[in-house]
Structure formats: structure tokens, C-alpha cells
Design an enzyme around this catalytic site. Structure first.
Site, mmCIF file in Angstrom:
data_model
loop_
_atom_site.group_PDB
_atom_site.id
_atom_site.type_symbol
_atom_site.label_atom_id
_atom_site.label_comp_id
_atom_site.label_asym_id
_atom_site.label_seq_id
_atom_site.Cartn_x
_atom_site.Cartn_y
_atom_site.Cartn_z
ATOM 1 N N GLU A 83 9.355 27.064 -17.928
ATOM 2 C CA GLU A 83 8.032 26.856 -18.366
ATOM 3 C C GLU A 83 7.353 28.178 -17.977
ATOM 4 O O GLU A 83 7.528 27.949 -16.785
ATOM 5 C CB GLU A 83 7.598 25.571 -16.892
ATOM 6 C CG GLU A 83 8.182 24.330 -17.828
ATOM 7 C CD GLU A 83 8.330 23.218 -17.374
ATOM 8 O OE1 GLU A 83 7.056 23.297 -16.218
ATOM 9 O OE2 GLU A 83 8.131 21.612 -17.147
ATOM 10 N N HIS A 103 3.745 19.666 -19.909
ATOM 11 C CA HIS A 103 3.356 19.596 -18.476
ATOM 12 C C HIS A 103 2.353 19.129 -17.521
ATOM 13 O O HIS A 103 1.986 20.061 -16.402
ATOM 14 C CB HIS A 103 4.901 20.580 -17.793
ATOM 15 C CG HIS A 103 5.032 20.113 -16.685
ATOM 16 N ND1 HIS A 103 6.238 20.314 -15.491
ATOM 17 C CD2 HIS A 103 4.674 19.353 -15.140
ATOM 18 C CE1 HIS A 103 6.629 20.473 -14.277
ATOM 19 N NE2 HIS A 103 5.691 19.063 -14.002
#
Length: 138
Positions: A83, A103
């Protein structure tokens, strides 16, 4: 828990019996790629996978293959092994029935209000009482 219709089963039984498997585990040695090509193959045809726990608990390439082959009906991911994705989103290009979110599970309106209230309370404690809460650094 049986009176609620809940029973404990072995992991392989959970995979073969469940219509939806939703991950909510920490990323530790025992959960790294917990859902992988082998475990996905054990799941019912047409099952759904949701990962809202930690990136790395699910083998994303194996998931993409299971979706493309039609073995899985759908999947939703809120976490990724890397990420931000930084170009890795190409892995998911052309994958049917896949929902990706960035997220942001804690970015609901309610969560943001709670954060703001906590920050204001901490500022007040400092200004009124000289008390420093949640100090970072020296």
C-alpha cells in the site's frame, strides 16, 4: 454459541462449507497468505472472499486467478500486500466481480468526528492543565 447457530469448525471445513469467507486476522507468520491458491481451490464454487484485515493475508494473484476462472463469484479487498498499490493495480485489471477500496475503513464520518473530538480534548488538556496526552518524540 450453538443456540445462535454458530459452531466451531476446522479451517478446511470452513472453506468447503462457506458461501462467504471474510478475513479479520492480524498479519503474523501463521496468517501470511492464509488464503492462497490451495485454500481458494477448496472453497465452494461461487463463494465470495472479503479481506478487511491486513494485506499479505491473502495471495492477490491467486485470488485474481480464481475470479478470472469463475471459481469464485466475487471478492472485495480493503487492504493490499503493498500500500499504496503503486501500479500493482494492473494485477486486478480485467478481473470480474472485484471491489477494491483504498484501506479507509476508519474514514467514516463517525470515526472522523471521534478523532476531531479527541484532538480537541487533548488540546484543551494542554492549554488548561498543561497536560500532554499521547506525546510523540522527545
Amino acid at each position: 454459541l450453538k443456540n445462535l447457530g454458530i459452531e466451531s469448525v476446522a479451517f478446511d471445513d470452513l472453506l468447503t462449507q462457506s458461501d462467504v469467507v471474510s478475513l479479520h486476522v492480524p498479519l503474523v507468520a501463521g496468517t501470511q497468505n492464509l488464503i492462497n491458491a490451495d485454500t481458494l481451490s477448496k472453497m465452494k464454487k461461487g463463494a465470495i472472499v472479503v479481506n478487511a484485515s491486513r494485506g499479505g493475508t491473502l495471495d492477490e494473484e491467486a485470488l485474481a486467478s480464481a475470479l478470472k476462472s469463475g471459481h469464485l463469484r466475487a471478492a472485495a479487498l480493503d487492504v493490499f500486500s503493498e500500500e499504496p498499490l503503486n501500479g500493482r493495480e494492473k494485477l486486478f485489471g480485467g478481473v470480474p466481480n472485484l471491489v477494491l477500496s483504498p484501506h479507509i475503513g476508519a474514514s467514516t464520518e463517525d470515526a472522523q468526528v471521534r478523532v476531531a473530538v479527541q484532538a480537541a480534548e487533548q488540546i484543551e488538556k494542554f492549554l488548561v492543565d498543561g497536560q500532554v496526552v499521547n506525546r510523540v518524540g522527545g
